[in-house]
Design a protein around this motif. Structure first.
Motif, PDB file in Angstrom:
ATOM      1  N   ASP A  72       0.844  -1.198   0.000  1.00 25.87           N
ATOM      2  CA  ASP A  72       0.000   0.000   0.000  1.00 25.87           C
ATOM      3  C   ASP A  72       0.880   1.249   0.000  1.00 25.87           C
ATOM      4  N   PRO A  73       0.296   2.451  -0.049  1.00 22.06           N
ATOM      5  CA  PRO A  73       1.095   3.672  -0.214  1.00 22.06           C
ATOM      6  C   PRO A  73       2.073   3.986   0.905  1.00 22.06           C
ATOM      7  N   ILE A  74       1.903   3.403   2.108  1.00 23.62           N
ATOM      8  CA  ILE A  74       2.853   3.669   3.188  1.00 23.62           C
ATOM      9  C   ILE A  74       3.879   2.549   3.304  1.00 23.62           C
ATOM     10  N   GLY A  75       3.805   1.540   2.439  1.00 23.43           N
ATOM     11  CA  GLY A  75       4.813   0.489   2.427  1.00 23.43           C
ATOM     12  C   GLY A  75       4.484  -0.729   3.248  1.00 23.43           C
ATOM     13  N   ASN A  76       3.244  -0.839   3.723  1.00 21.49           N
ATOM     14  CA  ASN A  76       2.835  -2.104   4.328  1.00 21.49           C
ATOM     15  C   ASN A  76       2.795  -3.165   3.242  1.00 21.49           C
ATOM     16  N   MET A  77       3.256  -4.355   3.558  1.00 21.25           N
ATOM     17  CA  MET A  77       3.371  -5.436   2.577  1.00 21.25           C
ATOM     18  C   MET A  77       2.472  -6.598   3.000  1.00 21.25           C
ATOM     19  N   PHE A  78       1.756  -7.171   2.038  1.00 25.34           N
ATOM     20  CA  PHE A  78       0.808  -8.244   2.324  1.00 25.34           C
ATOM     21  C   PHE A  78       1.082  -9.443   1.430  1.00 25.34           C
ATOM     22  N   ILE A  79       1.101 -10.616   2.028  1.00 26.12           N
ATOM     23  CA  ILE A  79       1.275 -11.880   1.304  1.00 26.12           C
ATOM     24  C   ILE A  79      -0.027 -12.657   1.448  1.00 26.12           C
ATOM     25  N   ARG A  80      -0.590 -13.096   0.331  1.00 29.62           N
ATOM     26  CA  ARG A  80      -1.953 -13.629   0.340  1.00 29.62           C
ATOM     27  C   ARG A  80      -2.024 -15.063  -0.174  1.00 29.62           C
ATOM     28  N   ARG A  81      -2.722 -15.887   0.592  1.00 31.89           N
ATOM     29  CA  ARG A  81      -3.099 -17.228   0.158  1.00 31.89           C
ATOM     30  C   ARG A  81      -4.608 -17.228  -0.037  1.00 31.89           C
ATOM     31  N   GLU A  82      -5.047 -17.504  -1.234  1.00 31.18           N
ATOM     32  CA  GLU A  82      -6.462 -17.394  -1.554  1.00 31.18           C
ATOM     33  C   GLU A  82      -7.293 -18.426  -0.805  1.00 31.18           C
ATOM     34  N   GLY A  83      -8.552 -18.079  -0.552  1.00 28.14           N
ATOM     35  CA  GLY A  83      -9.515 -18.996   0.018  1.00 28.14           C
ATOM     36  C   GLY A  83     -10.479 -19.460  -1.055  1.00 28.14           C
ATOM     37  N   THR A  84     -11.401 -20.318  -0.673  1.00 29.64           N
ATOM     38  CA  THR A  84     -12.391 -20.785  -1.647  1.00 29.64           C
ATOM     39  C   THR A  84     -13.378 -19.684  -2.003  1.00 29.64           C
ATOM     40  N   ASP A  85     -13.502 -18.670  -1.144  1.00 27.11           N
ATOM     41  CA  ASP A  85     -14.317 -17.486  -1.439  1.00 27.11           C
ATOM     42  C   ASP A  85     -13.387 -16.283  -1.524  1.00 27.11           C
ATOM     43  N   PRO A  86     -12.844 -16.009  -2.712  1.00 25.91           N
ATOM     44  CA  PRO A  86     -11.847 -14.934  -2.828  1.00 25.91           C
ATOM     45  C   PRO A  86     -12.409 -13.546  -2.552  1.00 25.91           C
ATOM     46  N   ASP A  87     -13.754 -13.414  -2.542  1.00 25.91           N
ATOM     47  CA  ASP A  87     -14.355 -12.104  -2.273  1.00 25.91           C
ATOM     48  C   ASP A  87     -14.553 -11.850  -0.781  1.00 25.91           C
ATOM     49  N   ALA A  88     -14.340 -12.870   0.030  1.00 26.52           N
ATOM     50  CA  ALA A  88     -14.488 -12.692   1.478  1.00 26.52           C
ATOM     51  C   ALA A  88     -13.314 -11.882   2.030  1.00 26.52           C
ATOM     52  N   ALA A 190       4.585  -6.604  -6.934  1.00 25.79           N
ATOM     53  CA  ALA A 190       3.517  -6.468  -5.949  1.00 25.79           C
ATOM     54  C   ALA A 190       2.370  -5.635  -6.496  1.00 25.79           C
ATOM     55  N   GLU A 191       1.173  -6.075  -6.222  1.00 22.76           N
ATOM     56  CA  GLU A 191      -0.021  -5.320  -6.590  1.00 22.76           C
ATOM     57  C   GLU A 191      -0.117  -4.080  -5.716  1.00 22.76           C
ATOM     58  N   ALA A 192      -0.467  -2.951  -6.308  1.00 26.22           N
ATOM     59  CA  ALA A 192      -0.694  -1.728  -5.534  1.00 26.22           C
ATOM     60  C   ALA A 192      -2.055  -1.820  -4.866  1.00 26.22           C
ATOM     61  N   ARG A 193      -2.069  -1.682  -3.561  1.00 24.64           N
ATOM     62  CA  ARG A 193      -3.302  -1.845  -2.796  1.00 24.64           C
ATOM     63  C   ARG A 193      -3.616  -0.548  -2.069  1.00 24.64           C
ATOM     64  N   PRO A 194      -4.863  -0.100  -2.058  1.00 20.98           N
ATOM     65  CA  PRO A 194      -5.193   1.117  -1.312  1.00 20.98           C
ATOM     66  C   PRO A 194      -5.124   0.895   0.184  1.00 20.98           C
ATOM     67  N   LEU A 195      -5.049   1.988   0.920  1.00 19.19           N
ATOM     68  CA  LEU A 195      -5.057   1.904   2.380  1.00 19.19           C
ATOM     69  C   LEU A 195      -6.426   1.450   2.874  1.00 19.19           C
ATOM     70  N   GLY A 196      -6.417   0.793   4.009  1.00 23.64           N
ATOM     71  CA  GLY A 196      -7.662   0.484   4.684  1.00 23.64           C
ATOM     72  C   GLY A 196      -8.510  -0.592   4.058  1.00 23.64           C
ATOM     73  N   THR A 197      -7.917  -1.513   3.314  1.00 24.79           N
ATOM     74  CA  THR A 197      -8.707  -2.600   2.744  1.00 24.79           C
ATOM     75  C   THR A 197      -9.308  -3.442   3.879  1.00 24.79           C
ATOM     76  N   PRO A 198     -10.513  -4.004   3.666  1.00 24.49           N
ATOM     77  CA  PRO A 198     -11.214  -4.688   4.756  1.00 24.49           C
ATOM     78  C   PRO A 198     -10.437  -5.889   5.307  1.00 24.49           C
ATOM     79  N   ILE A 199     -10.527  -6.062   6.616  1.00 24.27           N
ATOM     80  CA  ILE A 199      -9.944  -7.207   7.323  1.00 24.27           C
ATOM     81  C   ILE A 199     -11.049  -7.848   8.148  1.00 24.27           C
ATOM     82  N   HIS A 200     -11.219  -9.158   7.999  1.00 27.03           N
ATOM     83  CA  HIS A 200     -12.227  -9.859   8.797  1.00 27.03           C
ATOM     84  C   HIS A 200     -11.793  -9.943  10.259  1.00 27.03           C
ATOM     85  N   ALA A 201     -10.549 -10.280  10.502  1.00 26.49           N
ATOM     86  CA  ALA A 201      -9.985 -10.338  11.853  1.00 26.49           C
ATOM     87  C   ALA A 201      -8.469 -10.302  11.720  1.00 26.49           C
ATOM     88  N   TYR A 202      -7.810  -9.823  12.778  1.00 29.67           N
ATOM     89  CA  TYR A 202      -6.351  -9.723  12.781  1.00 29.67           C
ATOM     90  C   TYR A 202      -5.791 -10.394  14.028  1.00 29.67           C
TER      91      TYR A 202
END
Length: 424
Positions: A72-88, A190-202
């Motif tokens: 994202d624009p401040i340099g946070n980096m995210f590594i993603r493993r897809e789920g069966t519902d990629p829109d969740a 890396a894909e450019a991602r906006p700030l504040g993308t939704p998180i179900h839980a952290y």
């Protein structure tokens, strides 16, 4: 058959036993070599060449496993493993990889590597989850190079302003904006991602940075809260004078004034229950000459407590006491950060505790004395934390140590909790 394999076969619904202790330990050793110090610690401060190298290393591991990467624009980096519902919305777990100048291998790094091990273990064993799982690597948690800390998670959640953060400079005058560019360039795919993308839980796994788990002989701490914190900068203006000729009655000694102020603040913060945490972490004396009465002193205060009323009452008294005790020297007191106490949601604490129980790992509920990115993320998602012991409670120190078995135990509890949340 190994103990872990036996456990997995006996209780096939568990995912924790899939964690590979040796692989997790090797990851720590490999990452810890980047910025490694002669005493066995790590100096890998935010947005330095060492952090660029570390990001490249982790991105390479992710690519080998087919995981996607985003920044994202401040340099946070995210590594993603897809789920069966990629829109969740994803379940995210992580921490930071920047360190103190004389830091250890496990503070922050364990949270990142434990989360990565969860994704890797699930991938290699073909375990599917409904929600995507992500590793979050938050930029500049420590605040050693750019102050204050937790700016990546703070900007992500909107608690801190992006433009103001990018304009922050280190002691050499280098801005976050300029230092960030090589880090972003380290992962060109890396894909450019906006700030504040939704998180179900952290969730965040971390060494305790204190002695309680080791003293109790337990591997798992179920974190229930993070205590609050207030920080101040104090500047005292004295008058430079000759050390050999100026009578004490004629002096405006800024250092003597600072000693009076700190002594009075120590008395203010005295707590027979030893819950208050009060630290003067930096002091700069000018002009710094042996035969000149100091004309200026700058120092910082870090004050922490789990009760917001105590933080307010004692923190609000700092300026008044400083001005009274420093007289006749003028004083400027500036607050540069207030984090209120954070209490984790019961349902997330219960999920972490259930993970430990399923794995038959005795645990204890406990608050966190240190601040963490989880505290900032709590503004946008339900959060929880898993603690593991560190030797003698030592952290922010090159002597920081943790055992391979404790790290693996924490990662196993993390795996159980992440999968339960991801399938909810």
């Amino acid at each position: 058959m190994t103990d872990t394999a036996s456990q997995s076969a006996a209780r096939p619904n568990l995912v924790g036993p899939l964690i590979d202790e040796a692989r997790l330990w090797d990851r720590h050793e490999t990452l810890g070599a980047i910025g490694g110090t002669a005493k066995g610690g790590v100096n890998r401060q935010a947005l330095t060449g060492e952090e660029v190298e570390a990001r490249k290393l982790i991105a390479g591991w992710a690519k080998e496993l087919g995981f996607s990467i985003a920044s994202d624009p401040i340099g946070n980096m995210f590594i993603r493993r897809e789920g069966t519902d990629p829109d969740a919305a994803p379940v995210v777990s992580g921490s930071h990889i920047d360190t103190q100048p004389t830091g250890g291998k496990y503070d922050g790094a364990f949270g990142v590597l434990a989360a990565f091990e969860v994704l890797e273990a699930l991938e290699r064993n073909g375990v599917k989850t409904r929600r995507p799982l992500e590793v979050g690597i938050w930029m500049n948690e420590e605040g050693s190079r750019f102050q204050p800390g937790c700016v990546g998670s703070g900007v992500f959640t909107g608690r801190k302003n992006l433009d103001e953060t990018l304009a922050m400079t280190d002691r050499a005058g280098i801005s976050v904006r300029d230092a960030l560019q090589p880090c972003l360039a380290a992962t060109p795919d890396a894909e450019a991602r906006p700030l504040g993308t939704p998180i179900h839980a952290y969730l965040e796994a971390h060494i305790e940075q204190g002695p309680r788990l080791e003293a109790e002989g337990l591997q798992i701490g179920v974190v229930t809260s993070i205590q609050g914190m207030r920080r101040f900068e104090i500047d005292i203006e004295g008058e430079e004078a000759h050390a050999g000729t100026t009578p004490r009655a004629n002096r405006k000694d800024a250092l003597s004034a600072a000693v009076r102020v700190i002594t009075a603040l120590e008395e203010l913060m005295h707590d027979p229950d030893d819950v208050v945490r009060f630290t003067v972490g930096r002091m700069e004396v000018s002009p710094g000459s042996p035969n000149v009465v100091p004309g200026h002193v700058h120092f910082t205060i870090d004050f922490r407590h789990p009760d917001m009323d105590v933080l307010k009452e004692r923190g609000d008294a700092v300026e008044r006491i400083a001005k009274e005790k420093a007289a006749p020297c003028p004083v400027t007191v500036k607050g540069f950060g207030t984090n209120p106490p954070v209490h984790f949601p019961k349902e997330i604490v219960d999920i972490v505790r259930r993970g430990a129980e399923r794995l038959e790992l005795p645990s204890m509920d406990m608050p966190s004395g240190a601040g963490h990115d989880a505290g900032l993320i709590s503004a946008v998602a339900p959060v929880g934390m898993v603690f593991v012991p560190c030797e003698r409670g030592i952290s922010h120190n090159e002597l920081e140590r943790a055992s391979a078995s404790d790290l693996a135990a924490g990662a196993r509890v993390l795996a159980e909790a992440m999968v339960e949340l991801a399938n909810s």
